[in-house]
Design a protein around this motif. Structure first.
Motif, short mmCIF file in Angstrom:
data_model
loop_
_atom_site.label_atom_id
_atom_site.label_comp_id
_atom_site.label_asym_id
_atom_site.label_seq_id
_atom_site.Cartn_x
_atom_site.Cartn_y
_atom_site.Cartn_z
N GLU A 152 0.85 -0.83 0.15
CA GLU A 152 -0.51 0.00 -0.23
C GLU A 152 0.95 1.14 -0.09
OE1 GLU A 152 -2.49 2.73 -0.06
OE2 GLU A 152 -3.02 1.37 0.45
N SER A 153 0.92 1.99 -0.97
CA SER A 153 1.88 2.98 -1.20
C SER A 153 1.37 4.15 0.10
CB SER A 153 1.38 4.22 -2.10
OG SER A 153 0.06 4.43 -2.80
N ASN A 154 0.12 4.62 0.65
CA ASN A 154 -0.12 5.45 1.31
C ASN A 154 -0.30 4.47 2.72
OD1 ASN A 154 -1.71 6.54 3.65
ND2 ASN A 154 -3.08 8.04 1.73
N ALA A 155 1.45 4.65 3.61
CA ALA A 155 1.37 4.16 4.80
C ALA A 155 -0.06 4.40 5.57
CB ALA A 155 2.39 4.91 6.05
N MET A 156 -0.93 5.84 5.88
CA MET A 156 -1.66 6.38 6.60
C MET A 156 -2.97 5.70 6.60
SD MET A 156 -2.89 10.11 7.58
CE MET A 156 -1.63 10.81 7.49
N MET A 157 -3.15 5.42 5.31
CA MET A 157 -4.72 4.37 5.16
C MET A 157 -4.46 3.36 5.28
SD MET A 157 -7.34 4.42 3.43
CE MET A 157 -7.23 6.02 2.05
N ALA A 158 -3.43 2.26 4.89
CA ALA A 158 -3.41 1.25 5.53
C ALA A 158 -3.08 0.82 7.61
CB ALA A 158 -1.71 0.64 5.70
N ARG A 159 -3.21 2.24 8.33
CA ARG A 159 -2.80 1.63 9.68
C ARG A 159 -4.58 2.42 10.13
NH1 ARG A 159 0.68 5.57 10.06
NH2 ARG A 159 -0.43 7.80 10.24
N ILE A 160 -5.04 3.73 9.30
CA ILE A 160 -5.48 4.25 9.91
C ILE A 160 -7.41 2.11 9.43
CG2 ILE A 160 -8.42 4.66 9.03
CD1 ILE A 160 -6.74 7.53 8.30
N ILE A 161 -6.97 2.00 8.44
CA ILE A 161 -7.55 0.50 8.12
C ILE A 161 -7.73 -0.47 8.77
CG2 ILE A 161 -8.35 -1.61 6.24
CD1 ILE A 161 -7.73 1.12 4.66
N ARG A 162 -6.30 -0.56 8.89
CA ARG A 162 -5.93 -1.63 10.35
C ARG A 162 -6.26 -1.16 11.91
NH1 ARG A 162 -0.10 -1.08 9.90
NH2 ARG A 162 -0.52 0.11 12.21
N ASP A 163 -6.23 -0.07 12.40
CA ASP A 163 -6.38 0.08 13.28
C ASP A 163 -8.24 0.36 13.77
OD1 ASP A 163 -3.90 -0.62 14.14
OD2 ASP A 163 -3.58 2.43 13.94
N GLU A 164 -9.10 0.71 12.83
CA GLU A 164 -9.94 1.70 12.68
C GLU A 164 -11.22 0.64 12.31
OE1 GLU A 164 -10.74 3.56 15.30
OE2 GLU A 164 -8.53 4.54 15.34
N PHE A 165 -10.82 -0.33 11.05
CA PHE A 165 -11.55 -1.08 10.89
C PHE A 165 -11.41 -2.11 9.91
CE2 PHE A 165 -12.08 3.60 9.17
CZ PHE A 165 -13.30 3.59 9.40
N SER A 166 -10.12 -2.92 11.03
CA SER A 166 -9.78 -3.90 10.65
C SER A 166 -11.29 -5.52 10.09
CB SER A 166 -9.01 -4.22 12.16
OG SER A 166 -8.40 -6.67 11.12
N GLU A 167 -11.49 -5.34 11.39
CA GLU A 167 -13.09 -6.29 10.78
C GLU A 167 -14.16 -6.34 9.96
OE1 GLU A 167 -16.92 -8.04 13.97
OE2 GLU A 167 -15.32 -6.69 14.66
#
Length: 466
Positions: free
Chosen positions: A3-18
């Motif tokens: 994923e080129s956008n590290a912030m996007m990956a972090r938000i999805i992992r922390d907030e929308f993982s399920e």
């Protein structure tokens, strides 16, 4: 997953993982997938992740388009990128490319043409036998196989499409009546376009005559979602229902902005000349060499700066980081050059613009090599190293302007405000002009033009000193 956008990956992992099924919970890298393929490495092929993958999926392109195309280039869809993807597949591996459909067809045709060029670079003469495509009402997926599609695979694609009511666009041996069944269009432009692009005899004629610019793109002029052919502007206007708003929505603001700024700049530059003429007070001291010198400095500086930013995006893998790093490195080092040239007369030599012109040519040759040299390093190391690499060039870029101002102060002080106006106006025009030229000729040509501008400033400086 890359994923080129590290912030996007972090938000999805922390907030929308399920919600996302934990898509970024593990095995996730940050950057460009094509770079990870090149530096991944394995014991059989040191330095490259070639021949490792069964499937490579390239997700949908962004639907938003930048009106000025400043840093909107997409390096995922160039000939060089597709060569990396195809090389990284196993012999029977498959690549999936999905795009949104925004009529009239443009993005999908350019991707296909670029993909065919990548196959040709890999000495594959039958790309038509390795590609299939289906569409819904708003999206399309291309399936690209490294080896020719088998009869069984083609049948599975057909069954999948029919059972789920997707329209077939193309598969090897497909007939036109098999497509355009469920989401009907007045004419099946997709089948006609795919057939023409995949036919070697028809391809160039189709690309040349098509309403939009859909020719293959390379890293030197990457995928910018810009398709306008100026020669076809009237035809495009008619095609889009005689609606000029389309040109704004599609991101064609660049020429409009350029014209507005150009007119304002001409007024600002010519007003002092006209005012002095009315007063019958000629701008002596050969004002044309002064105009040429300071305008060429503005063009040279901005052309080089814009190209270095654009070409470094692929290395740093984030446009925001790239702009910050390159701008900081060049501005700080050019400031240092300006300051030291005031104290060291030797740095103010008339040969400085000539040296700078040659240095720009050297950088244009070695900068592409930086990708191979610096790619294996961490992002922090790449940022520091690319910034350090910009320092020598930036240092010399900061010398000619204050040296020219000092010369004007000695010979004709009245020209100093005019010289400031010239350089300032040209420095606003030049970045827009650089992007417009790059869309047509590529960034390599633009940086050569920057070197030419510095050479012309050297010639004008010699006349200015007499």
């Amino acid at each position: 997953i890359v994923e080129s956008n590290a912030m996007m990956a972090r938000i999805i992992r922390d907030e929308f993982s399920e919600f996302t099924g934990g898509v970024f919970d593990g095995n996730t890298l940050h950057g460009y997938g094509r770079n990870q393929i090149r530096i991944g490495g394995n014991k059989d092929s040191p330095g490259h992740d070639y021949g490792l993958y069964d499937v490579i999926d390239v997700p949908m392109t962004d639907t938003s388009v930048s009106g000025v195309f400043g840093i909107a280039e997409d390096y995922r869809y160039t000939v060089e990128a597709f060569v990396h993807y195809l090389s990284a597949l196993r012999d029977d591996g498959i690549m999936s490319i999905s795009v949104y459909l925004i009529p009239p067809p443009r993005t999908e045709f350019r991707i296909l043409a670029t993909l065919v060029s990548a196959f040709e670079e890999l000495n594959v003469q039958d790309p038509f036998s390795r590609i299939a495509a289906i569409r819904s009402w708003d999206s399309m997926t291309l399936v690209v196989k490294k080896s020719p599609l088998t009869t069984d695979e083609i049948e599975r694609i057909r069954e999948f499409s029919v059972s789920r009511r997707f329209d077939l666009i193309y598969y090897p041996g497909m007939k036109e009546e098999e497509g355009n069944k469920y989401v009907k269009m007045p004419s099946d432009e997709y089948f006609a376009g795919f057939t023409a692009i995949l036919n070697k005899k028809m391809r160039m004629r189709f690309l040349d005559n098509y309403l939009f610019d859909i020719k293959p793109v390379r890293d030197d002029n990457p995928f910018s979602h810009y398709y306008l052919k100026l020669a076809n502007i009237n035809a495009i206007y008619e095609q889009m229902g005689r609606n000029w708003l389309y040109f704004l929505e599609a991101g064609y603001l660049l020429p409009v902005i350029f014209i507005i700024i150009f007119i304002l700049s001409v007024l600002l530059i010519m007003f002092p000349v006209a005012f002095n003429a009315l007063r019958k007070d000629r701008l002596s001291f050969s004002s044309f060499p002064a105009f040429l010198y300071f305008s060429m400095l503005g063009i040279g500086f901005m052309f080089v700066e814009v190209v270095l930013i654009q070409k470094s995006i692929l290395l740093l893998e984030n446009p925001s980081y790239t702009v910050a790093v390159i701008l900081t490195a060049i501005l700080v080092s050019s400031g240092a050059g300006s300051m030291l040239s005031a104290k060291r007369a030797a740095l103010r030599t008339s040969l400085c613009p000539l040296i700078l012109s040659l240095l720009v040519l050297v950088y244009s040759a070695i900068h592409p090599l930086l990708l191979n040299i610096l790619a294996p390093f961490s992002l922090k190391a790449r940022i520091l190293l690319i910034a350090a690499a910009m320092v020598p060039l930036g240092f010399f870029m900061g010398i000619p302007f204050p040296a020219g101002m000092r010369l004007l102060g000695q010979k004709h002080e009245a020209l100093i405000p005019w010289a400031w106006a010239i350089n300032a106006c040209i420095s606003v025009i030049a970045p827009i002009l650089a992007v417009m030229l790059a869309l047509r000729t590529g960034f390599q040509t633009v940086i050569w033009m920057g070197a030419l501008a510095y050479f012309l400033s050297f010639v004008s400086l010699r006349k200015l000193m007499k």
